[in-house]
Scaffold this motif. Structure first.
Motif, PDB file in Angstrom:
ATOM      1  N   ALA A 129       0.811  -1.215   0.000  1.00  0.00           N
ATOM      2  CA  ALA A 129       0.000   0.000   0.000  1.00  0.00           C
ATOM      3  C   ALA A 129       0.847   1.269   0.000  1.00  0.00           C
ATOM      4  O   ALA A 129       0.442   2.293  -0.551  1.00  0.00           O
ATOM      5  N   ILE A 130       2.034   1.211   0.599  1.00  0.00           N
ATOM      6  CA  ILE A 130       2.887   2.407   0.675  1.00  0.00           C
ATOM      7  C   ILE A 130       3.325   2.844  -0.714  1.00  0.00           C
ATOM      8  O   ILE A 130       3.268   4.028  -1.073  1.00  0.00           O
ATOM      9  N   GLU A 131       3.757   1.886  -1.546  1.00  0.00           N
ATOM     10  CA  GLU A 131       4.172   2.204  -2.912  1.00  0.00           C
ATOM     11  C   GLU A 131       2.985   2.729  -3.723  1.00  0.00           C
ATOM     12  O   GLU A 131       3.125   3.675  -4.508  1.00  0.00           O
ATOM     13  N   ALA A 132       1.831   2.117  -3.529  1.00  0.00           N
ATOM     14  CA  ALA A 132       0.635   2.543  -4.267  1.00  0.00           C
ATOM     15  C   ALA A 132       0.237   3.964  -3.900  1.00  0.00           C
ATOM     16  O   ALA A 132      -0.084   4.783  -4.771  1.00  0.00           O
ATOM     17  N   LYS A 133       0.285   4.276  -2.620  1.00  0.00           N
ATOM     18  CA  LYS A 133      -0.097   5.612  -2.163  1.00  0.00           C
ATOM     19  C   LYS A 133       0.867   6.661  -2.701  1.00  0.00           C
ATOM     20  O   LYS A 133       0.459   7.768  -3.068  1.00  0.00           O
ATOM     21  N   SER A 134       2.138   6.335  -2.773  1.00  0.00           N
ATOM     22  CA  SER A 134       3.139   7.246  -3.323  1.00  0.00           C
ATOM     23  C   SER A 134       2.835   7.544  -4.790  1.00  0.00           C
ATOM     24  O   SER A 134       2.905   8.697  -5.235  1.00  0.00           O
ATOM     25  N   CYS A 135       2.480   6.515  -5.547  1.00  0.00           N
ATOM     26  CA  CYS A 135       2.117   6.691  -6.954  1.00  0.00           C
ATOM     27  C   CYS A 135       0.886   7.575  -7.092  1.00  0.00           C
ATOM     28  O   CYS A 135       0.836   8.467  -7.941  1.00  0.00           O
ATOM     29  N   MET A 136      -0.098   7.347  -6.230  1.00  0.00           N
ATOM     30  CA  MET A 136      -1.359   8.089  -6.330  1.00  0.00           C
ATOM     31  C   MET A 136      -1.225   9.548  -5.909  1.00  0.00           C
ATOM     32  O   MET A 136      -2.097  10.360  -6.202  1.00  0.00           O
ATOM     33  N   SER A 137      -0.121   9.895  -5.243  1.00  0.00           N
ATOM     34  CA  SER A 137       0.111  11.297  -4.908  1.00  0.00           C
ATOM     35  C   SER A 137       0.570  12.089  -6.126  1.00  0.00           C
ATOM     36  O   SER A 137       0.534  13.314  -6.136  1.00  0.00           O
ATOM     37  N   VAL A 138       0.990  11.382  -7.173  1.00  0.00           N
ATOM     38  CA  VAL A 138       1.482  12.028  -8.400  1.00  0.00           C
ATOM     39  C   VAL A 138       0.511  11.845  -9.563  1.00  0.00           C
ATOM     40  O   VAL A 138       0.302  12.755 -10.366  1.00  0.00           O
ATOM     41  N   HIS A 139      -0.090  10.664  -9.648  1.00  0.00           N
ATOM     42  CA  HIS A 139      -0.944  10.329 -10.789  1.00  0.00           C
ATOM     43  C   HIS A 139      -2.422  10.316 -10.409  1.00  0.00           C
ATOM     44  O   HIS A 139      -2.787   9.959  -9.288  1.00  0.00           O
ATOM     45  N   SER A 140      -3.243  10.675 -11.363  1.00  0.00           N
ATOM     46  CA  SER A 140      -4.686  10.599 -11.191  1.00  0.00           C
ATOM     47  C   SER A 140      -5.138   9.153 -11.427  1.00  0.00           C
ATOM     48  O   SER A 140      -4.878   8.591 -12.498  1.00  0.00           O
ATOM     49  N   VAL A 141      -5.788   8.563 -10.437  1.00  0.00           N
ATOM     50  CA  VAL A 141      -6.205   7.159 -10.522  1.00  0.00           C
ATOM     51  C   VAL A 141      -7.723   7.076 -10.383  1.00  0.00           C
ATOM     52  O   VAL A 141      -8.309   7.649  -9.466  1.00  0.00           O
ATOM     53  N   ASP A 142      -8.359   6.370 -11.315  1.00  0.00           N
ATOM     54  CA  ASP A 142      -9.814   6.214 -11.311  1.00  0.00           C
ATOM     55  C   ASP A 142     -10.267   4.932 -10.632  1.00  0.00           C
ATOM     56  O   ASP A 142     -11.380   4.866 -10.106  1.00  0.00           O
ATOM     57  N   LEU A 143      -9.397   3.902 -10.662  1.00  0.00           N
ATOM     58  CA  LEU A 143      -9.833   2.572 -10.223  1.00  0.00           C
ATOM     59  C   LEU A 143      -8.649   1.813  -9.623  1.00  0.00           C
ATOM     60  O   LEU A 143      -7.555   1.797 -10.192  1.00  0.00           O
TER      61      LEU A 143
END
Length: 231
Positions: A37-51
Motif C-alpha cells: 500500500a505504501i508504494e501505491a499511495k506514493s504513486c497516487m500522490s502524483v498520478h490521477s487514478v480512477d480505479l
C-alpha cells in the motif's frame, strides 16, 4: 475513454495476472502495479487514478487500512480468496468484489460496472462543474474544464484539446489562461497549458498526457511539480 488503474497485491503472480487482464482491456490504462500500500499511495500522490484493483490480505497494511488512509478514494474493486470479506468490502462502497481465481468474463463484468459508474459520476459532475464558453467555427460552445487535456498555441489561435475533440479559438495564450481554474491548469511552456489531472508521468523535458508528450520549459518544471503536489 480509459480508466487509469493501479493494482495492489502482495502476490507477484496475482499482480501479473491482474495486470495482464487490465492491459488487455480496451477501456483500462495501467498506471502501475504494487506489492504494498505504501508504494501505491506514493504513486497516487502524483498520478490521477480512477480505479484500484485491491487485495485485502496484505502484510503490514491491509487493503482496508490502505483505504482508511486515503483522503480521496477512487473506485475500488476488491480481490481476495476469502468470501467472508464481501460484506465488509461493501461497507467501503466498493464497486465490486472479485474472488480468486479470477475468470475473464467476471473481470470484464466488474470493469463494465466501474465504467458505467464513472460515466454516471462524470455526467453528475458536469451538470454542476466548472466550465467556460469558447467561440469556435462561429459557434459558442460550453466546455467543461475537467474535460480539457491541454491548450496549445496555434498561430493567432489557441487549440483546445478535450477528451472528446479539439477546437480552434481566436485568442492569446495569456487571455485564455486567465479564464481557467488556477489550481488545475499550469503554463508549462510558452506554447502549452496543461490540465494537471490529465498528466500521467513527467520528466525534466516532457509531461505525458496519454501518448502525447508536452514539452516543459526549464523554468516551468518546478511550477508543475508544485501544482501536482497540491492536487
Amino acid at each position: 475513454m480509459k480508466l487509469n488503474c493501479v493494482v495492489v497485491d502482495d502476490s507477484s503472480i496475482q499482480r501479473m495476472i491482474i495486470a495482464k487482464l487490465v492491459n488487455n482491456h480496451p477501456n483500462l490504462h495501467l498506471i502501475g502495479d504494487f506489492s504494498n500500500a505504501i508504494e501505491a499511495k506514493s504513486c497516487m500522490s502524483v498520478h490521477s487514478v480512477d480505479l484500484i484493483f485491491l487485495d485485502i490480505e496484505m502484510p503490514v497494511i491491509s487493503g482496508f487500512d490502505f483505504l482508511d488512509g486515503l483522503k480521496t478514494k477512487p473506485q475500488i474493486i476488491f480481490i481476495t480468496s476469502k468470501a467472508e470479506y464481501a460484506l465488509k468490502a461493501f461497507d467501503y462502497d466498493a464497486t465490486d468484489y472479485l474472488q480468486k481465481p479470477i475468470a475473464v468474463d467476471r473481470f470484464n463484468a466488474s470493469v463494465k460496472r466501474a465504467i458505467d459508474l464513472h460515466l454516471l459520476k462524470q455526467d453528475t459532475k458536469e451538470e454542476e462543474g466548472e466550465h467556460i464558453f469558447i467561440k469556435s467555427n462561429l459557434k459558442k460552445l460550453k466546455i467543461y474544464t475537467s474535460r480539457i487535456k491541454w491548450i496549445e498555441a496555434f498561430g493567432d489561435y489557441v487549440r483546445v484539446v478535450t477528451e472528446d475533440d479539439s477546437h480552434l479559438v481566436l485568442s492569446t495564450m495569456k487571455s485564455f489562461e486567465n479564464d481557467l481554474p488556477k489550481k488545475k491548469f499550469v503554463r508549462v511552456h510558452k506554447s502549452y497549458i496543461i490540465n494537471i489531472d490529465k498528466v500521467e508521468r513527467f520528466n525534466s523535458k516532457f509531461a505525458e498526457i496519454g501518448p502525447t508528450k508536452i514539452p516543459l520549459s526549464r523554468n516551468k518544471k518546478e511550477d508543475l511539480v508544485k501544482a501536482l503536489s497540491y492536487a
